[in-house]
Scaffold this motif. Structure first.
Motif, PDB file in Angstrom:
ATOM      1  N   VAL A 158      37.937  53.866  49.754  1.00  0.00           N
ATOM      2  CA  VAL A 158      38.691  54.504  50.821  1.00  0.00           C
ATOM      3  C   VAL A 158      38.224  55.941  51.019  1.00  0.00           C
ATOM      4  N   LEU A 159      38.403  56.428  52.233  1.00  0.00           N
ATOM      5  CA  LEU A 159      38.224  57.848  52.530  1.00  0.00           C
ATOM      6  C   LEU A 159      39.611  58.460  52.571  1.00  0.00           C
ATOM      7  N   ALA A 160      39.814  59.538  51.838  1.00  0.00           N
ATOM      8  CA  ALA A 160      41.126  60.175  51.793  1.00  0.00           C
ATOM      9  C   ALA A 160      40.953  61.678  51.704  1.00  0.00           C
ATOM     10  N   LYS A 161      42.036  62.394  51.968  1.00  0.00           N
ATOM     11  CA  LYS A 161      42.043  63.848  51.822  1.00  0.00           C
ATOM     12  C   LYS A 161      43.028  64.224  50.728  1.00  0.00           C
ATOM     13  N   VAL A 162      42.691  65.285  50.006  1.00  0.00           N
ATOM     14  CA  VAL A 162      43.586  65.773  48.964  1.00  0.00           C
ATOM     15  C   VAL A 162      44.709  66.568  49.625  1.00  0.00           C
ATOM     16  N   ILE A 163      45.954  66.228  49.295  1.00  0.00           N
ATOM     17  CA  ILE A 163      47.110  66.987  49.779  1.00  0.00           C
ATOM     18  C   ILE A 163      47.423  68.085  48.782  1.00  0.00           C
ATOM     19  N   SER A 164      47.500  67.719  47.508  1.00  0.00           N
ATOM     20  CA  SER A 164      47.850  68.709  46.492  1.00  0.00           C
ATOM     21  C   SER A 164      47.439  68.207  45.117  1.00  0.00           C
ATOM     22  N   LEU A 165      47.427  69.151  44.193  1.00  0.00           N
ATOM     23  CA  LEU A 165      47.185  68.811  42.803  1.00  0.00           C
ATOM     24  C   LEU A 165      48.491  68.275  42.257  1.00  0.00           C
ATOM     25  N   GLY A 166      48.429  67.105  41.672  1.00  0.00           N
ATOM     26  CA  GLY A 166      49.645  66.497  41.145  1.00  0.00           C
ATOM     27  C   GLY A 166      49.971  67.015  39.767  1.00  0.00           C
ATOM     28  N   ASP A 167      50.136  66.120  38.807  1.00  0.00           N
ATOM     29  CA  ASP A 167      50.599  66.490  37.469  1.00  0.00           C
ATOM     30  C   ASP A 167      49.450  66.936  36.571  1.00  0.00           C
ATOM     31  N   VAL A 168      49.778  67.146  35.285  1.00  0.00           N
ATOM     32  CA  VAL A 168      48.808  67.712  34.345  1.00  0.00           C
ATOM     33  C   VAL A 168      47.612  66.811  34.071  1.00  0.00           C
ATOM     34  N   GLN A 169      47.732  65.512  34.300  1.00  0.00           N
ATOM     35  CA  GLN A 169      46.604  64.616  33.999  1.00  0.00           C
ATOM     36  C   GLN A 169      45.564  64.627  35.122  1.00  0.00           C
ATOM     37  N   SER A 170      45.375  65.792  35.747  1.00  0.00           N
ATOM     38  CA  SER A 170      44.428  65.959  36.861  1.00  0.00           C
ATOM     39  C   SER A 170      44.542  64.800  37.841  1.00  0.00           C
TER      40      SER A 170
ATOM     41  N   LEU B 246      40.764  58.142  58.336  1.00  0.00           N
ATOM     42  CA  LEU B 246      40.891  57.912  56.894  1.00  0.00           C
ATOM     43  C   LEU B 246      41.412  56.506  56.631  1.00  0.00           C
ATOM     44  N   GLY B 247      41.081  56.000  55.452  1.00  0.00           N
ATOM     45  CA  GLY B 247      41.538  54.666  55.074  1.00  0.00           C
ATOM     46  C   GLY B 247      40.407  53.898  54.427  1.00  0.00           C
ATOM     47  N   VAL B 248      40.545  52.567  54.441  1.00  0.00           N
ATOM     48  CA  VAL B 248      39.565  51.702  53.782  1.00  0.00           C
ATOM     49  C   VAL B 248      38.278  51.656  54.596  1.00  0.00           C
ATOM     50  N   VAL B 249      37.141  51.903  53.924  1.00  0.00           N
ATOM     51  CA  VAL B 249      35.846  51.791  54.600  1.00  0.00           C
ATOM     52  C   VAL B 249      35.030  50.627  54.068  1.00  0.00           C
ATOM     53  N   VAL B 250      35.231  50.262  52.813  1.00  0.00           N
ATOM     54  CA  VAL B 250      34.535  49.098  52.252  1.00  0.00           C
ATOM     55  C   VAL B 250      35.556  48.263  51.502  1.00  0.00           C
ATOM     56  N   ALA B 251      35.603  46.969  51.843  1.00  0.00           N
ATOM     57  CA  ALA B 251      36.500  46.049  51.148  1.00  0.00           C
ATOM     58  C   ALA B 251      35.829  44.700  51.045  1.00  0.00           C
ATOM     59  N   HIS B 252      36.089  44.013  49.953  1.00  0.00           N
ATOM     60  CA  HIS B 252      35.531  42.683  49.763  1.00  0.00           C
ATOM     61  C   HIS B 252      36.640  41.645  49.811  1.00  0.00           C
ATOM     62  N   SER B 253      36.335  40.527  50.431  1.00  0.00           N
ATOM     63  CA  SER B 253      37.324  39.456  50.565  1.00  0.00           C
ATOM     64  C   SER B 253      37.462  38.704  49.248  1.00  0.00           C
ATOM     65  N   GLU B 254      38.423  37.793  49.221  1.00  0.00           N
ATOM     66  CA  GLU B 254      38.603  36.979  48.020  1.00  0.00           C
ATOM     67  C   GLU B 254      37.374  36.106  47.766  1.00  0.00           C
TER      68      GLU B 254
ATOM     69  N   ALA C 225      39.983  52.607  58.085  1.00  0.00           N
ATOM     70  CA  ALA C 225      39.515  53.875  58.640  1.00  0.00           C
ATOM     71  C   ALA C 225      38.852  53.596  59.979  1.00  0.00           C
ATOM     72  N   ARG C 226      39.199  54.380  60.987  1.00  0.00           N
ATOM     73  CA  ARG C 226      38.576  54.175  62.307  1.00  0.00           C
ATOM     74  C   ARG C 226      37.197  54.805  62.288  1.00  0.00           C
ATOM     75  N   VAL C 227      36.198  53.985  62.555  1.00  0.00           N
ATOM     76  CA  VAL C 227      34.823  54.474  62.599  1.00  0.00           C
ATOM     77  C   VAL C 227      34.520  54.864  64.037  1.00  0.00           C
ATOM     78  N   GLN C 228      34.044  56.077  64.221  1.00  0.00           N
ATOM     79  CA  GLN C 228      33.736  56.552  65.573  1.00  0.00           C
ATOM     80  C   GLN C 228      32.585  55.724  66.134  1.00  0.00           C
ATOM     81  N   PRO C 229      32.801  55.018  67.248  1.00  0.00           N
ATOM     82  CA  PRO C 229      31.746  54.115  67.759  1.00  0.00           C
ATOM     83  C   PRO C 229      30.440  54.809  68.107  1.00  0.00           C
ATOM     84  N   GLU C 230      30.516  56.105  68.509  1.00  0.00           N
ATOM     85  CA  GLU C 230      29.258  56.789  68.876  1.00  0.00           C
ATOM     86  C   GLU C 230      28.361  57.016  67.653  1.00  0.00           C
ATOM     87  N   TYR C 231      28.918  56.872  66.447  1.00  0.00           N
ATOM     88  CA  TYR C 231      28.094  57.053  65.262  1.00  0.00           C
ATOM     89  C   TYR C 231      27.591  55.731  64.696  1.00  0.00           C
TER      90      TYR C 231
END
Length: 170
Positions: A103-115, A126-134, A161-167
């Motif tokens: 997936v492509l995602a953005k960091v919102i914030s640093l969570g807890d102590v376990q990085s 943003l969202g899933v860019v590569v997925a494999h079927s069953e 994830a929406r892929v820009q068609p011009e790319y």
């Protein structure tokens, strides 16, 4: 702002071996990686691999930040309310991601102590860019919420994830 994905056909030169690691569906020649299959190429961007899912959130391993591959394992969490921008109360995490998805995602914030970083996929790009079927085939997006297996034609829900068609270069 380039799209992280590009459509490729067999024989396309994808990148040099200095910039990329060869995966499945490619071959090496003279220091470059070429496509041996038709499909999408994921440009190294904020890439996360989904590792586990429950109704409240998906856990991911952060693989890249920008174009930099991470040497250490950083963990991230995509909470149910951060999956998409609309109808947040109706989100079902299992219909958005599955273990092994990239997936492509953005960091919102640093969570807890376990990085553990809090991440969002609540933008169209943003969202899933590569997925494999069953059946093990790389699926093709057919809408913002579904992907289809090219082998079995079975459809599975994802937050795509929406892929820009011009790319998308043929």
């Amino acid at each position: 702002n380039m799209s992280p994905m590009k459509l490729c056909v067999p024989g396309d030169r994808l990148c040099s071996t200095e910039d990329c690691m060869p995966g499945t569906g490619v071959y090496l020649r003279h220091g470059y990686i070429y496509s041996s299959l038709a499909g999408y190429v994921l440009r190294k961007n904020e890439g996360e691999e989904v590792t586990s899912i429950n109704p409240r959130f998906a856990k991911v391993h952060i693989l890249y930040v920008g174009s930099t591959p991470l040497k250490d394992r950083f963990r991230g969490t995509i909470r149910k309310e951060d999956v998409r921008a609309t109808e947040k109360d109706r989100v079902e995490t299992y219909k958005s991601f599955r273990p092994g998805d990239i997936v492509l995602a953005k960091v919102i914030s640093l969570g807890d102590v376990q990085s553990n970083y809090l991440l969002t996929t609540a933008e169209n790009e943003l969202g899933v860019v590569v997925a494999h079927s069953e059946a093990g085939a790389q699926m093709v997006p057919i809408s913002w919420c579904e992907m289809q297996c090219p082998r079995t034609h079975a459809k599975e829900f994802r937050k795509v994830a929406r892929v820009q068609p011009e790319y998308l270069q043929a």
